[in-house]
Design a protein around this motif. Sequence first.
Motif, mmCIF file in Angstrom:
data_model
loop_
_atom_site.group_PDB
_atom_site.id
_atom_site.type_symbol
_atom_site.label_atom_id
_atom_site.label_comp_id
_atom_site.label_asym_id
_atom_site.label_seq_id
_atom_site.Cartn_x
_atom_site.Cartn_y
_atom_site.Cartn_z
ATOM 1 N N MET A 180 29.726 -33.457 0.589
ATOM 2 C CA MET A 180 28.826 -32.401 0.151
ATOM 3 C C MET A 180 29.313 -30.657 0.814
ATOM 4 N N PRO A 181 29.860 -30.380 1.742
ATOM 5 C CA PRO A 181 30.586 -28.869 2.241
ATOM 6 C C PRO A 181 31.612 -29.171 1.473
ATOM 7 N N HIS A 182 33.039 -30.308 1.826
ATOM 8 C CA HIS A 182 34.325 -30.166 1.383
ATOM 9 C C HIS A 182 33.799 -30.044 -0.229
ATOM 10 N N THR A 183 33.217 -30.742 -0.617
ATOM 11 C CA THR A 183 33.171 -30.304 -2.365
ATOM 12 C C THR A 183 32.421 -28.581 -2.782
ATOM 13 N N TYR A 184 31.658 -28.103 -1.500
ATOM 14 C CA TYR A 184 31.229 -27.043 -2.466
ATOM 15 C C TYR A 184 32.167 -26.337 -1.997
ATOM 16 N N ALA A 185 33.058 -25.752 -0.942
ATOM 17 C CA ALA A 185 34.196 -24.998 -0.645
ATOM 18 C C ALA A 185 35.640 -25.758 -1.844
ATOM 19 N N ALA A 187 34.946 -26.451 -5.121
ATOM 20 C CA ALA A 187 33.606 -25.165 -6.173
ATOM 21 C C ALA A 187 34.536 -23.703 -5.999
ATOM 22 N N ILE A 188 33.202 -22.824 -4.274
ATOM 23 C CA ILE A 188 34.067 -21.766 -4.514
ATOM 24 C C ILE A 188 35.387 -21.002 -4.496
ATOM 25 N N ARG A 189 36.097 -22.499 -4.245
ATOM 26 C CA ARG A 189 37.203 -21.517 -4.907
ATOM 27 C C ARG A 189 38.041 -21.643 -6.420
ATOM 28 N N LYS A 190 37.203 -22.179 -6.694
ATOM 29 C CA LYS A 190 37.483 -22.743 -8.147
ATOM 30 C C LYS A 190 36.712 -22.181 -8.623
ATOM 31 N N TYR A 191 35.706 -21.423 -8.593
ATOM 32 C CA TYR A 191 34.385 -21.136 -9.021
ATOM 33 C C TYR A 191 34.619 -20.539 -10.591
ATOM 34 N N GLU A 192 35.853 -19.537 -10.779
ATOM 35 C CA GLU A 192 36.169 -19.309 -12.222
ATOM 36 C C GLU A 192 36.369 -20.129 -13.054
ATOM 37 N N PRO A 203 27.953 -23.368 -7.141
ATOM 38 C CA PRO A 203 28.495 -22.110 -6.313
ATOM 39 C C PRO A 203 28.007 -21.447 -8.624
ATOM 40 N N VAL A 204 28.440 -22.241 -9.039
ATOM 41 C CA VAL A 204 28.174 -21.739 -10.511
ATOM 42 C C VAL A 204 26.631 -21.741 -11.414
ATOM 43 N N VAL A 205 26.099 -22.301 -10.904
ATOM 44 C CA VAL A 205 24.224 -22.260 -10.999
ATOM 45 C C VAL A 205 23.937 -21.346 -10.278
ATOM 46 N N ARG A 206 23.688 -22.078 -8.602
ATOM 47 C CA ARG A 206 22.732 -21.743 -7.968
ATOM 48 C C ARG A 206 22.972 -20.965 -7.065
ATOM 49 N N GLY A 207 24.659 -19.956 -6.791
ATOM 50 C CA GLY A 207 25.143 -18.829 -7.182
ATOM 51 C C GLY A 207 26.005 -19.239 -5.274
#
Length: 286
Positions: A180-185, A187-192, A203-207
Amino acid sequence: MISVLTELKYLFKRFVLIANVLPTVLGFIIAARYYNISFGDYSVDFLLLLIGSAMLVAGALTLNNWLEADVDKLMERTKNRPTVTGSISLRAILIMGIVLSLFGQFLLLLINLEVAIYGFIGWYTYVVVYTIWTKRKVTWNTHIGSLSGAVTPLMGWGVIDSAFHPIPLSLFAIMFLWQMPHTYAIAIRKYEDYARSGLKMLPVVRGLQTTIRRTNIYIVLLLFIPLFLSGFSTLFYVLITLLNVGWLIIGVIGFKTPSVKKWANLLFASSLVYLVVVYGLYAVFV
């Protein structure tokens, strides 16, 4: 030849492939040490595990690429995949994914039914539940993807004995929570990229703040896994607790960081170190 290997590298997502096969192999090694068995007694089964799991994972990743060809062309990090460039036809990719999946599953079945079941659970949750049903619709798609990756140590252990045992089950829990933290990281790195694609990443949906809070919740839960284990030395519990606390400190930094993306880079890098050390501790102290 080099161009073909390059295309397959993108198609099979080589790092994801390795990240799924390696815990399977380590699960086998840890079980072999725990039961004090000779590697030679299981050399054929180990070879079947190595090739079968690699083919099954490669098949799942190939089908994932085929299913997501439309969104991959919208993301910078996936623009070189054959499904986007057209260097391999979509029909060929579909056939390749099916053949690899079926042959990999068959090789696992030659080992025993339990290993094959774990392999199928991983494949089905990733290809069907994650890619088809949830990734475009709900943020908890990440949980499904994590379940798929978490069965890998069970496959390795299951070669030698039933994985209904505290040690492989604890590795399953660690793999699930860790992802979960690994994937969230990621998702944040590739937010755009994810924002352009429309995939429902947290990160995109909930911030970002919600993502940071969720990250720390899962890291905190990792602290409790050793409580369900027995038979290890005191040093093992001390070291794994220190490891968990250290990763939690990195997680908490996210609440005060001036740059969430730099924190995500740190979280991602530390997640890789964390998992390597966890498996190392199990292998040494089992």
